[in-house]
Design a protein around this motif. Structure first.
Motif, PDB file in Angstrom:
ATOM      1  N   PRO A  78      39.847  89.911  29.510  1.00 21.54           N
ATOM      2  CA  PRO A  78      39.982  88.589  30.127  1.00 21.54           C
ATOM      3  C   PRO A  78      40.078  87.456  29.121  1.00 21.54           C
ATOM      4  CG  PRO A  78      37.696  89.295  30.217  1.00 21.54           C
ATOM      5  CD  PRO A  78      38.484  90.451  29.645  1.00 21.54           C
ATOM      6  N   ASP A  79      39.791  87.733  27.840  1.00 22.92           N
ATOM      7  CA  ASP A  79      39.764  86.637  26.865  1.00 22.92           C
ATOM      8  C   ASP A  79      40.100  87.078  25.445  1.00 22.92           C
ATOM      9  OD1 ASP A  79      37.477  88.191  26.786  1.00 22.92           O
ATOM     10  OD2 ASP A  79      36.168  86.556  26.194  1.00 22.92           O
ATOM     11  N   PHE A  80      40.657  88.286  25.299  1.00 26.42           N
ATOM     12  CA  PHE A  80      40.989  88.769  23.959  1.00 26.42           C
ATOM     13  C   PHE A  80      42.250  89.614  24.080  1.00 26.42           C
ATOM     14  CE2 PHE A  80      39.663  91.064  19.915  1.00 26.42           C
ATOM     15  CZ  PHE A  80      39.729  89.942  19.120  1.00 26.42           C
ATOM     16  N   LEU A  92      44.157  78.265  24.484  1.00 24.47           N
ATOM     17  CA  LEU A  92      45.418  77.928  25.153  1.00 24.47           C
ATOM     18  C   LEU A  92      46.071  79.144  25.798  1.00 24.47           C
ATOM     19  CD1 LEU A  92      47.673  75.876  25.769  1.00 24.47           C
ATOM     20  CD2 LEU A  92      48.656  76.418  23.516  1.00 24.47           C
ATOM     21  N   PHE A  93      46.087  80.273  25.086  1.00 25.51           N
ATOM     22  CA  PHE A  93      46.912  81.401  25.524  1.00 25.51           C
ATOM     23  C   PHE A  93      46.149  82.579  26.133  1.00 25.51           C
ATOM     24  CE2 PHE A  93      49.877  79.546  22.288  1.00 25.51           C
ATOM     25  CZ  PHE A  93      50.911  79.254  23.160  1.00 25.51           C
ATOM     26  N   TYR A  94      44.839  82.642  25.981  1.00 23.11           N
ATOM     27  CA  TYR A  94      44.104  83.803  26.486  1.00 23.11           C
ATOM     28  C   TYR A  94      43.356  83.495  27.782  1.00 23.11           C
ATOM     29  CZ  TYR A  94      44.788  86.401  22.077  1.00 23.11           C
ATOM     30  OH  TYR A  94      45.331  87.073  20.998  1.00 23.11           O
ATOM     31  N   CYS A 127      40.935  84.459  18.439  1.00 25.88           N
ATOM     32  CA  CYS A 127      42.325  84.844  18.694  1.00 25.88           C
ATOM     33  C   CYS A 127      42.672  86.196  18.071  1.00 25.88           C
ATOM     34  CB  CYS A 127      43.304  83.767  18.191  1.00 25.88           C
ATOM     35  SG  CYS A 127      44.986  83.971  18.800  1.00 25.88           S
ATOM     36  N   SER A 128      42.454  86.350  16.738  1.00 26.85           N
ATOM     37  CA  SER A 128      42.810  87.597  16.071  1.00 26.85           C
ATOM     38  C   SER A 128      41.616  88.526  15.880  1.00 26.85           C
ATOM     39  CB  SER A 128      43.439  87.310  14.705  1.00 26.85           C
ATOM     40  OG  SER A 128      42.492  86.721  13.829  1.00 26.85           O
ATOM     41  N   GLU A 172      51.882  85.589  28.989  1.00 28.39           N
ATOM     42  CA  GLU A 172      53.332  85.847  28.982  1.00 28.39           C
ATOM     43  C   GLU A 172      54.030  84.846  28.063  1.00 28.39           C
ATOM     44  OE1 GLU A 172      55.206  88.189  30.214  1.00 28.39           O
ATOM     45  OE2 GLU A 172      53.852  89.219  31.607  1.00 28.39           O
ATOM     46  N   SER A 173      53.594  83.588  28.114  1.00 29.80           N
ATOM     47  CA  SER A 173      54.179  82.566  27.239  1.00 29.80           C
ATOM     48  C   SER A 173      53.890  82.869  25.772  1.00 29.80           C
ATOM     49  CB  SER A 173      53.619  81.183  27.600  1.00 29.80           C
ATOM     50  OG  SER A 173      54.029  80.796  28.888  1.00 29.80           O
ATOM     51  N   PHE A 174      52.669  83.345  25.505  1.00 28.41           N
ATOM     52  CA  PHE A 174      52.287  83.710  24.140  1.00 28.41           C
ATOM     53  C   PHE A 174      53.244  84.758  23.575  1.00 28.41           C
ATOM     54  CE2 PHE A 174      49.404  86.458  21.462  1.00 28.41           C
ATOM     55  CZ  PHE A 174      49.361  85.599  20.372  1.00 28.41           C
ATOM     56  N   VAL A 175      53.524  85.787  24.367  1.00 30.40           N
ATOM     57  CA  VAL A 175      54.429  86.844  23.912  1.00 30.40           C
ATOM     58  C   VAL A 175      55.861  86.324  23.812  1.00 30.40           C
ATOM     59  CG1 VAL A 175      55.364  89.132  24.457  1.00 30.40           C
ATOM     60  CG2 VAL A 175      52.924  88.663  24.808  1.00 30.40           C
ATOM     61  N   ASP A 176      56.261  85.459  24.764  1.00 33.49           N
ATOM     62  CA  ASP A 176      57.601  84.852  24.694  1.00 33.49           C
ATOM     63  C   ASP A 176      57.798  84.131  23.364  1.00 33.49           C
ATOM     64  OD1 ASP A 176      58.288  85.715  27.213  1.00 33.49           O
ATOM     65  OD2 ASP A 176      57.874  83.805  28.208  1.00 33.49           O
ATOM     66  N   LEU A 177      56.794  83.357  22.966  1.00 35.41           N
ATOM     67  CA  LEU A 177      56.912  82.566  21.736  1.00 35.41           C
ATOM     68  C   LEU A 177      56.958  83.439  20.495  1.00 35.41           C
ATOM     69  CD1 LEU A 177      54.454  79.690  22.674  1.00 35.41           C
ATOM     70  CD2 LEU A 177      56.940  79.534  22.508  1.00 35.41           C
ATOM     71  N   CYS A 178      56.403  84.641  20.585  1.00 37.31           N
ATOM     72  CA  CYS A 178      56.434  85.550  19.433  1.00 37.31           C
ATOM     73  C   CYS A 178      57.848  86.006  19.089  1.00 37.31           C
ATOM     74  CB  CYS A 178      55.545  86.767  19.690  1.00 37.31           C
ATOM     75  SG  CYS A 178      53.777  86.399  19.609  1.00 37.31           S
TER      76      CYS A 178
END
Length: 401
Positions: free
Chosen positions: A195-197, A334-336, A275-276, A343-349
């Motif tokens: 849910p957050d990672f 922002l992304f998690y 994030c990482s 989906e936006s996070f992966v799009d931007l990658c």
């Protein structure tokens, strides 16, 4: 890392290590710069990852790594191998290695009085040594490098921090599937895996590590582990679980990292990025920076240090890496937070600029992104993608080949 730097500088140093064969649960990724900076042999790296696959909640796959040069890679290591190498090198350079369990310490009464450490010395594997022989050690400075559940942190009342639970299974998979992961690591995002990672499949020498982590729903970790097994099932089918591992991961630095002549480094201090979830490099780096400050401020061990001397390391570490922690914290928030944002996070990658900035920042440990035009264009694409994914119907679930 800390003990090695101190011992090389001629300062009498003791390293109390609970388990000399410890396999810390860890994804095992290290940046390229760490090999040269810490003089690590290349053969300590099990796999040189040059391909990273980001997988969205609907199984959209984005391949990143096109910006890497031929000699650039992310190193994948086993902690039992890396830790053993660093520990043995510290011993060879003059550090006293104690196979024991730190239990408690008595605080100094005067400004020049020693700390008295109490520990169980395991010594060897025979007789009473298996349970440990109670011993004491007098020292001038105590450095807690004892992880997220740090006993040193409790002794100096460093305060608590929020933590995540990381869970992973080391898995032997068929040879043809292992070939796919020869130079590849995968990161999965989605409410079903965390849910957050994020969840991961990371390659090791002859197996893969399949895992996930979460802060907000620790009790649901088994559910999320099943989620990554289900998502990656076509790529790990026929796998045999070799070992199961779980470990707490700090989410932010402790309220206090210095108390008198005691300080904290690594996970004990809370040096894991949002994030990482990266912590290996920052653990080693904080250890070295702490040692360098002690050597410099003690004038090579000829005078007693104070808390101000130890804060020298804290201030330098925060100044150098504070921006990295800030940026990654913002990205996670922002992304998690929802599958639409993921989906936006992966799009931007898919954006080459994003890949360039991401890999350069990770591999060389400096925050990149000094192209104003590129940054403005990226901001526009981020807002556009978030709007699209939050206002439109999600794409159908894809099947991974």
């Amino acid at each position: 890392s800390c003990a090695d730097t101190l011992a090389r500088s001629g300062i009498e140093t003791y390293l109390i290590e609970r388990k000399l064969d410890n396999c810390k649960p860890c994804g095992g990724a290290i940046p390229l710069c760490m090999l040269e900076e810490f003089d690590l042999p290349v053969d300590i790296v099990d796999r040189k990852v040059r391909k990273m696959t980001m997988i969205s909640p609907t199984n959209k796959e984005v391949q990143i790594g096109e910006t890497l040069k031929d000699d650039e890679f992310i190193g994948m290591v086993r902690r039992e191998v890396l830790d053993s190498f660093l520990r043995n090198r510290a011993k060879e350079n003059g550090c006293g290695l104690i196979n024991g369990l730190f239990m408690s310490m008595t605080q100094p009464q005067g400004k020049d009085d020693p700390y008295v450490l109490t520990y169980n010395d395991f010594g060897d594997d025979s007789g009473a040594a298996r349970k440990g022989v109670k011993k004491t050690l007098e020292v001038d400075v105590v450095i807690g490098a004892d992880g997220a559940n740090s006993r040193v942190a409790k002794e100096i009342e460093a305060g608590d921090y929020e933590y995540a639970i990381a869970f992973q299974e080391r898995m032997s998979i068929p040879e043809d599937k292992m070939t796919y992961y020869e130079e590849r690591a995968e990161m999965y995002v989605g409410e079903d895996v965390s849910p957050d990672f994020y969840a991961w499949v990371f390659p090791k020498c002859d197996h893969v590590a399949v895992g996930t982590g979460t802060v907000v729903d620790k009790k649901g970790i088994q559910q999320y582990q099943q989620g990554i097994r289900d998502r990656a099932k076509n790529r790990i089918a026929g796998g045999e679980i070799l070992r199961v591992e779980a470990h707490p991961i700090p989410e932010h630095p402790r309220p206090w990292r210095v108390r008198d002549r005691a300080t904290l480094i690594g996970d004990a201090a809370g040096y894991v990025t949002k994030c990482s979830g990266e912590g290996i490099y920052f653990a080693a780096k904080s250890g070295r920076m702490c040692a360098e400050s002690i050597v410099e401020r003690s004038e090579g061990g000829t005078r007693m240090v104070t808390d101000r001397d130890l804060y020298d390391y804290i201030n330098k570490f925060d100044a150098k890496y504070g921006p990295t922690y800030f940026v990654l914290d913002a990205l996670q928030k922002l992304f998690y937070t929802s599958d639409a944002a993921r989906e936006s996070f992966v799009d931007l990658c898919e954006e080459r600029y994003v890949q360039q900035v991401t890999f350069d920042s990770y591999l060389y440990k400096t925050v990149q992104g000094n192209n104003p035009v590129g940054d403005v264009q990226l901001l526009g694409k981020t807002l556009s993608s978030l709007w699209k994914n939050n206002t439109s119907k999600p794409a159908p679930m894809r099947e991974l080949v």
